[in-house]
Design a protein around this motif. Structure first.
Motif, PDB file in Angstrom:
ATOM      1  N   ARG A 162     -16.580 -22.604 -58.027  1.00 49.32           N
ATOM      2  CA  ARG A 162     -16.567 -21.364 -58.831  1.00 49.32           C
ATOM      3  C   ARG A 162     -15.439 -20.434 -58.360  1.00 49.32           C
ATOM      4  O   ARG A 162     -14.721 -19.861 -59.179  1.00 49.32           O
ATOM      5  CB  ARG A 162     -17.909 -20.644 -58.729  1.00 49.32           C
ATOM      6  CG  ARG A 162     -19.092 -21.369 -59.368  1.00 49.32           C
ATOM      7  CD  ARG A 162     -18.958 -21.508 -60.873  1.00 49.32           C
ATOM      8  NE  ARG A 162     -20.128 -22.157 -61.465  1.00 49.32           N
ATOM      9  CZ  ARG A 162     -20.070 -23.130 -62.380  1.00 49.32           C
ATOM     10  NH1 ARG A 162     -18.909 -23.561 -62.847  1.00 49.32           N
ATOM     11  NH2 ARG A 162     -21.175 -23.661 -62.859  1.00 49.32           N
ATOM     12  N   SER A 215     -31.721 -18.631 -55.614  1.00 47.80           N
ATOM     13  CA  SER A 215     -31.072 -17.544 -56.355  1.00 47.80           C
ATOM     14  C   SER A 215     -29.560 -17.741 -56.381  1.00 47.80           C
ATOM     15  O   SER A 215     -28.904 -17.438 -57.378  1.00 47.80           O
ATOM     16  CB  SER A 215     -31.461 -16.183 -55.775  1.00 47.80           C
ATOM     17  OG  SER A 215     -31.098 -16.126 -54.426  1.00 47.80           O
ATOM     18  N   LEU A 216     -29.007 -18.307 -55.300  1.00 44.33           N
ATOM     19  CA  LEU A 216     -27.566 -18.583 -55.304  1.00 44.33           C
ATOM     20  C   LEU A 216     -27.240 -19.679 -56.323  1.00 44.33           C
ATOM     21  O   LEU A 216     -26.251 -19.582 -57.066  1.00 44.33           O
ATOM     22  CB  LEU A 216     -27.091 -18.980 -53.904  1.00 44.33           C
ATOM     23  CG  LEU A 216     -25.602 -19.311 -53.780  1.00 44.33           C
ATOM     24  CD1 LEU A 216     -24.722 -18.143 -54.231  1.00 44.33           C
ATOM     25  CD2 LEU A 216     -25.248 -19.714 -52.345  1.00 44.33           C
ATOM     26  N   HIS A 256     -28.794 -20.334 -58.999  1.00 43.64           N
ATOM     27  CA  HIS A 256     -28.926 -19.691 -60.312  1.00 43.64           C
ATOM     28  C   HIS A 256     -27.695 -18.848 -60.625  1.00 43.64           C
ATOM     29  O   HIS A 256     -27.108 -18.922 -61.710  1.00 43.64           O
ATOM     30  CB  HIS A 256     -30.205 -18.841 -60.292  1.00 43.64           C
ATOM     31  CG  HIS A 256     -30.505 -18.159 -61.575  1.00 43.64           C
ATOM     32  ND1 HIS A 256     -30.336 -16.800 -61.748  1.00 43.64           N
ATOM     33  CD2 HIS A 256     -30.961 -18.644 -62.754  1.00 43.64           C
ATOM     34  CE1 HIS A 256     -30.677 -16.478 -62.985  1.00 43.64           C
ATOM     35  NE2 HIS A 256     -31.065 -17.571 -63.608  1.00 43.64           N
ATOM     36  N   GLN A 257     -27.302 -18.086 -59.633  1.00 44.76           N
ATOM     37  CA  GLN A 257     -26.121 -17.218 -59.772  1.00 44.76           C
ATOM     38  C   GLN A 257     -24.861 -18.041 -60.041  1.00 44.76           C
ATOM     39  O   GLN A 257     -24.001 -17.641 -60.829  1.00 44.76           O
ATOM     40  CB  GLN A 257     -25.994 -16.476 -58.449  1.00 44.76           C
ATOM     41  CG  GLN A 257     -25.063 -15.299 -58.396  1.00 44.76           C
ATOM     42  CD  GLN A 257     -25.068 -14.766 -56.950  1.00 44.76           C
ATOM     43  OE1 GLN A 257     -26.125 -14.560 -56.323  1.00 44.76           O
ATOM     44  NE2 GLN A 257     -23.878 -14.556 -56.403  1.00 44.76           N
ATOM     45  N   LEU A 258     -24.739 -19.200 -59.407  1.00 40.44           N
ATOM     46  CA  LEU A 258     -23.568 -20.064 -59.591  1.00 40.44           C
ATOM     47  C   LEU A 258     -23.713 -20.947 -60.829  1.00 40.44           C
ATOM     48  O   LEU A 258     -22.836 -21.752 -61.130  1.00 40.44           O
ATOM     49  CB  LEU A 258     -23.373 -20.956 -58.359  1.00 40.44           C
ATOM     50  CG  LEU A 258     -22.980 -20.250 -57.053  1.00 40.44           C
ATOM     51  CD1 LEU A 258     -23.061 -21.223 -55.879  1.00 40.44           C
ATOM     52  CD2 LEU A 258     -21.586 -19.649 -57.156  1.00 40.44           C
ATOM     53  N   ALA A 259     -24.830 -20.772 -61.561  1.00 39.45           N
ATOM     54  CA  ALA A 259     -25.099 -21.568 -62.769  1.00 39.45           C
ATOM     55  C   ALA A 259     -25.059 -23.053 -62.484  1.00 39.45           C
ATOM     56  O   ALA A 259     -24.443 -23.843 -63.219  1.00 39.45           O
ATOM     57  CB  ALA A 259     -24.132 -21.196 -63.893  1.00 39.45           C
ATOM     58  N   ALA A 307     -36.457 -15.200 -61.270  1.00 33.52           N
ATOM     59  CA  ALA A 307     -35.316 -14.797 -62.103  1.00 33.52           C
ATOM     60  C   ALA A 307     -35.518 -15.299 -63.532  1.00 33.52           C
ATOM     61  O   ALA A 307     -36.132 -16.333 -63.754  1.00 33.52           O
ATOM     62  CB  ALA A 307     -34.020 -15.365 -61.529  1.00 33.52           C
ATOM     63  N   ARG A 358     -32.441 -21.017 -68.618  1.00 37.88           N
ATOM     64  CA  ARG A 358     -31.007 -21.083 -68.310  1.00 37.88           C
ATOM     65  C   ARG A 358     -30.712 -22.069 -67.191  1.00 37.88           C
ATOM     66  O   ARG A 358     -29.555 -22.410 -66.950  1.00 37.88           O
ATOM     67  CB  ARG A 358     -30.473 -19.700 -67.932  1.00 37.88           C
ATOM     68  CG  ARG A 358     -30.258 -18.807 -69.157  1.00 37.88           C
ATOM     69  CD  ARG A 358     -29.700 -17.463 -68.782  1.00 37.88           C
ATOM     70  NE  ARG A 358     -28.547 -17.561 -67.913  1.00 37.88           N
ATOM     71  CZ  ARG A 358     -28.057 -16.531 -67.229  1.00 37.88           C
ATOM     72  NH1 ARG A 358     -28.638 -15.350 -67.300  1.00 37.88           N
ATOM     73  NH2 ARG A 358     -27.003 -16.680 -66.463  1.00 37.88           N
TER      74      ARG A 358
END
Lengths: 366, 366
Positions: B68, B89-90, B92-95, B114, B119
């Motif tokens: 990313r 959560s990381l 998720h954040q990094l998709a 989240a 998603r």
């Protein structure tokens, strides 16, 4: 890193092993050999744990620069000298001792215009029978006289092919006889004792010894039994965790090739460590892995490998560790499993394994 | 680095191999597997050469972060999912897409707060017979329903133990039958095709294939002959130079253990490459090394290894290369010497060798 694998480097074990070596070679100065990122342990830990040495021996001039940048003021030996002529001024600037093993290097030193040459220590390497680097005796004497005439501070060096075994030719005695005849009458200190020489040929250690693998607590022969009672401590512990388990029915198989087949119902653990971490793919079934269990007397139990080691994982028989589960810690090698034992089960020597720990494995200095 | 060893990474070969794979699996999307620093080739070169892929599959979430940070906006699959709950959560954040292979991970996802869960793409892993990671079919269906109910976007995944050989159990067909029965009636795309499946089981490739070793131009079986006519190009060339030579008389021996003995007068070359660079210590005598000679039709000649590979050096028979001398270039593996051939001579597979190239070897992207 969140993947649970870790290489822990115990600097107290470095100190302990170096003190042990001092005891074995009390008349000699010591080059601690820390090439190959200190045999996979990292220069930082080596400098911290081995700082009482007389000198460090390295392969790459970049490592010499790193040592100077981190405050090392003692001697540094470049074990293969210079790979190109243009390294010479940097070696001089870093006050390195240099091995000289071939004609090109002699010419570079003769042509070197920095002054005075006497400030540069040369370890001239004789090929006394190993037939790797160095000059055969006649050529050695010629090279010696040329560099001596050019004003360099000369030392004599050779390397043994078989200091770890008695019955192979060339023997230590044969090489030593060749070496002593070759340097007869020439001035200069000597260096020829490697790890196996320090352990098993202590009547002939020369002025500088060059311990390598024993600094790290592994065996020069690759057999742990050969050093088991020598009082050396392992410096590296490679640990990880169980990340999954499987219940096998009779006849079910494990991993690539399906080479292991369950002969009774059993539980296996999948450990986050594979050959891309540096664990040997060759490791045979039965290679020991130590599994933590606080309820056991020794804090854990040996569980053998089943199936083939894959790139990121290996599988162990958990029949002896009923409490082991996801997150249970394992030691691949270290205090409970000698690295030489893993190496032996893999047809190699501990040297190769400790050097091969992969960059993706995080290192913690303790 | 001034030591002459070098690993050159050819990004055009990456592009070529990926295009080849697209041709073999035209109906599937592609996860390019770049775990273990892209099998030792480095993430930078992989991103440059494989940027037209549909997604990258990695092991460490740190690698997802790196991708990313370097502009990759496509999909990223975490091949073993999360090692700890706090990575979620990381991820998720990094998709990231995440593999889910064990009960703990299912619980973490159920508890994840989240929004929205839809998603996050889940590749639920079935243990269809390899007995490494994943749920057996019954547990799989339970896990599927739980995660589906929790709102995640579900995919199905398994891994073959024997896609590179026909006669071993479990076979691809057996595993596929188990997998298809296990997912029967469940929605979601599938992923099960690894390198060997793409080459040799093309009637059953699923929605996402996961090429690994063939991206790098090496063979899933470890035998070069199995891919020789497949049009894949090697991506890595490992090269070095001769740093010394020795003239051997009849009966003289070479290196540790003195295992090679000259049966006639001969010249050997000492190459700056050893097992601490990642070259296998197991390599048998006779393992090919290509030595540059511009006067030859192919620009060079194969010279076999003599003696044991040591930590920083190996020795080759120069009888076929009379012009070779200090500074002459050699290829350890690459266009002239398939890495699988070196691996075969060392009792392993090319995968292990390319992954094991040591940090001290400089890498050049071309």
């Amino acid at each position: 890193m969140t993947r649970p694998i870790l290489a822990a480097i115990d600097t107290a074990a470095f100190e302990h092993n170096l003190a042990k070596i001092r005891g074995l070679a009390p008349e000699s100065k010591i080059w601690c050999v820390i090439k190959a990122r200190a045999y996979g342990h990292g220069l930082e830990a080596a400098l911290k744990g081995l700082g009482s040495t007389d000198g460090f021996a390295v392969l790459d001039i970049e490592d010499a620069g790193w040592l100077r940048d981190h405050g090392w003021q003692g001697r540094i030996l470049l074990l293969e000298g210079l790979f190109h002529e243009n390294e010479l001024s940097l070696a001089h600037q870093l006050a390195c001792d240099v091995v000289i093993h071939c004609e090109n290097q002699v010419r570079w030193l003769e042509a070197f215009d920095a002054l005075p040459h006497s400030r540069l220590n040369v370890f001239l390497k004789m090929n006394s029978g190993m037939n790797r680097l160095g000059f055969k005796p006649d050529a050695y004497r010629t090279a010696f006289h040329r560099l001596h005439a050019a004003g360099y501070h000369m030392h004599h060096m050779t390397h043994f092919a078989n200091a770890d075994q008695l019955d192979r030719s060339p023997t230590v005695d044969e090489q030593l006889e060749c070496f002593n005849a070759g340097i007869d009458g020439l001035p200069g200190a000597t260096s020829f004792g490697n790890s196996a020489t320090i352990l098993w040929h202590r009547n002939t250690l020369g002025d500088w010894v060059r311990p390598g693998v024993i600094l790290y607590g592994a065996s020069p022969t690759g057999r742990y039994s050969d050093i088991e009672h020598g009082g050396l401590n392992p410096v590296m512990s490679l640990t990880s965790e169980i990340i999954d388990t499987q219940e096998l029915a009779v006849g079910e198989r494990v991993g690539y090739g399906g080479v292991y087949e369950a002969s009774e119902p059993m539980r296996i653990g999948i450990v986050a460590c594979g050959y891309a971490d540096g664990y040997p793919r060759h490791a045979k079934e039965g290679t020991p892995v130590w599994v933590s269990d606080p309820s056991m007397k020794n804090g854990g139990v040996i569980c053998p490998i089943v199936g083939r080691v894959s790139m990121d994982m290996l599988t162990i028989d958990l029949r002896g560790a009923p409490k082991a589960n996801l997150g249970t810690g394992v030691e691949l090698w270290g205090a409970h499993v000698p690295v030489d034992e893993v190496a032996y089960q893999s047809g190699t020597i501990g040297y190769e394994l400790i050097c091969a720990v992969a960059p993706r494995v995080p290192v913690k200095i303790i």
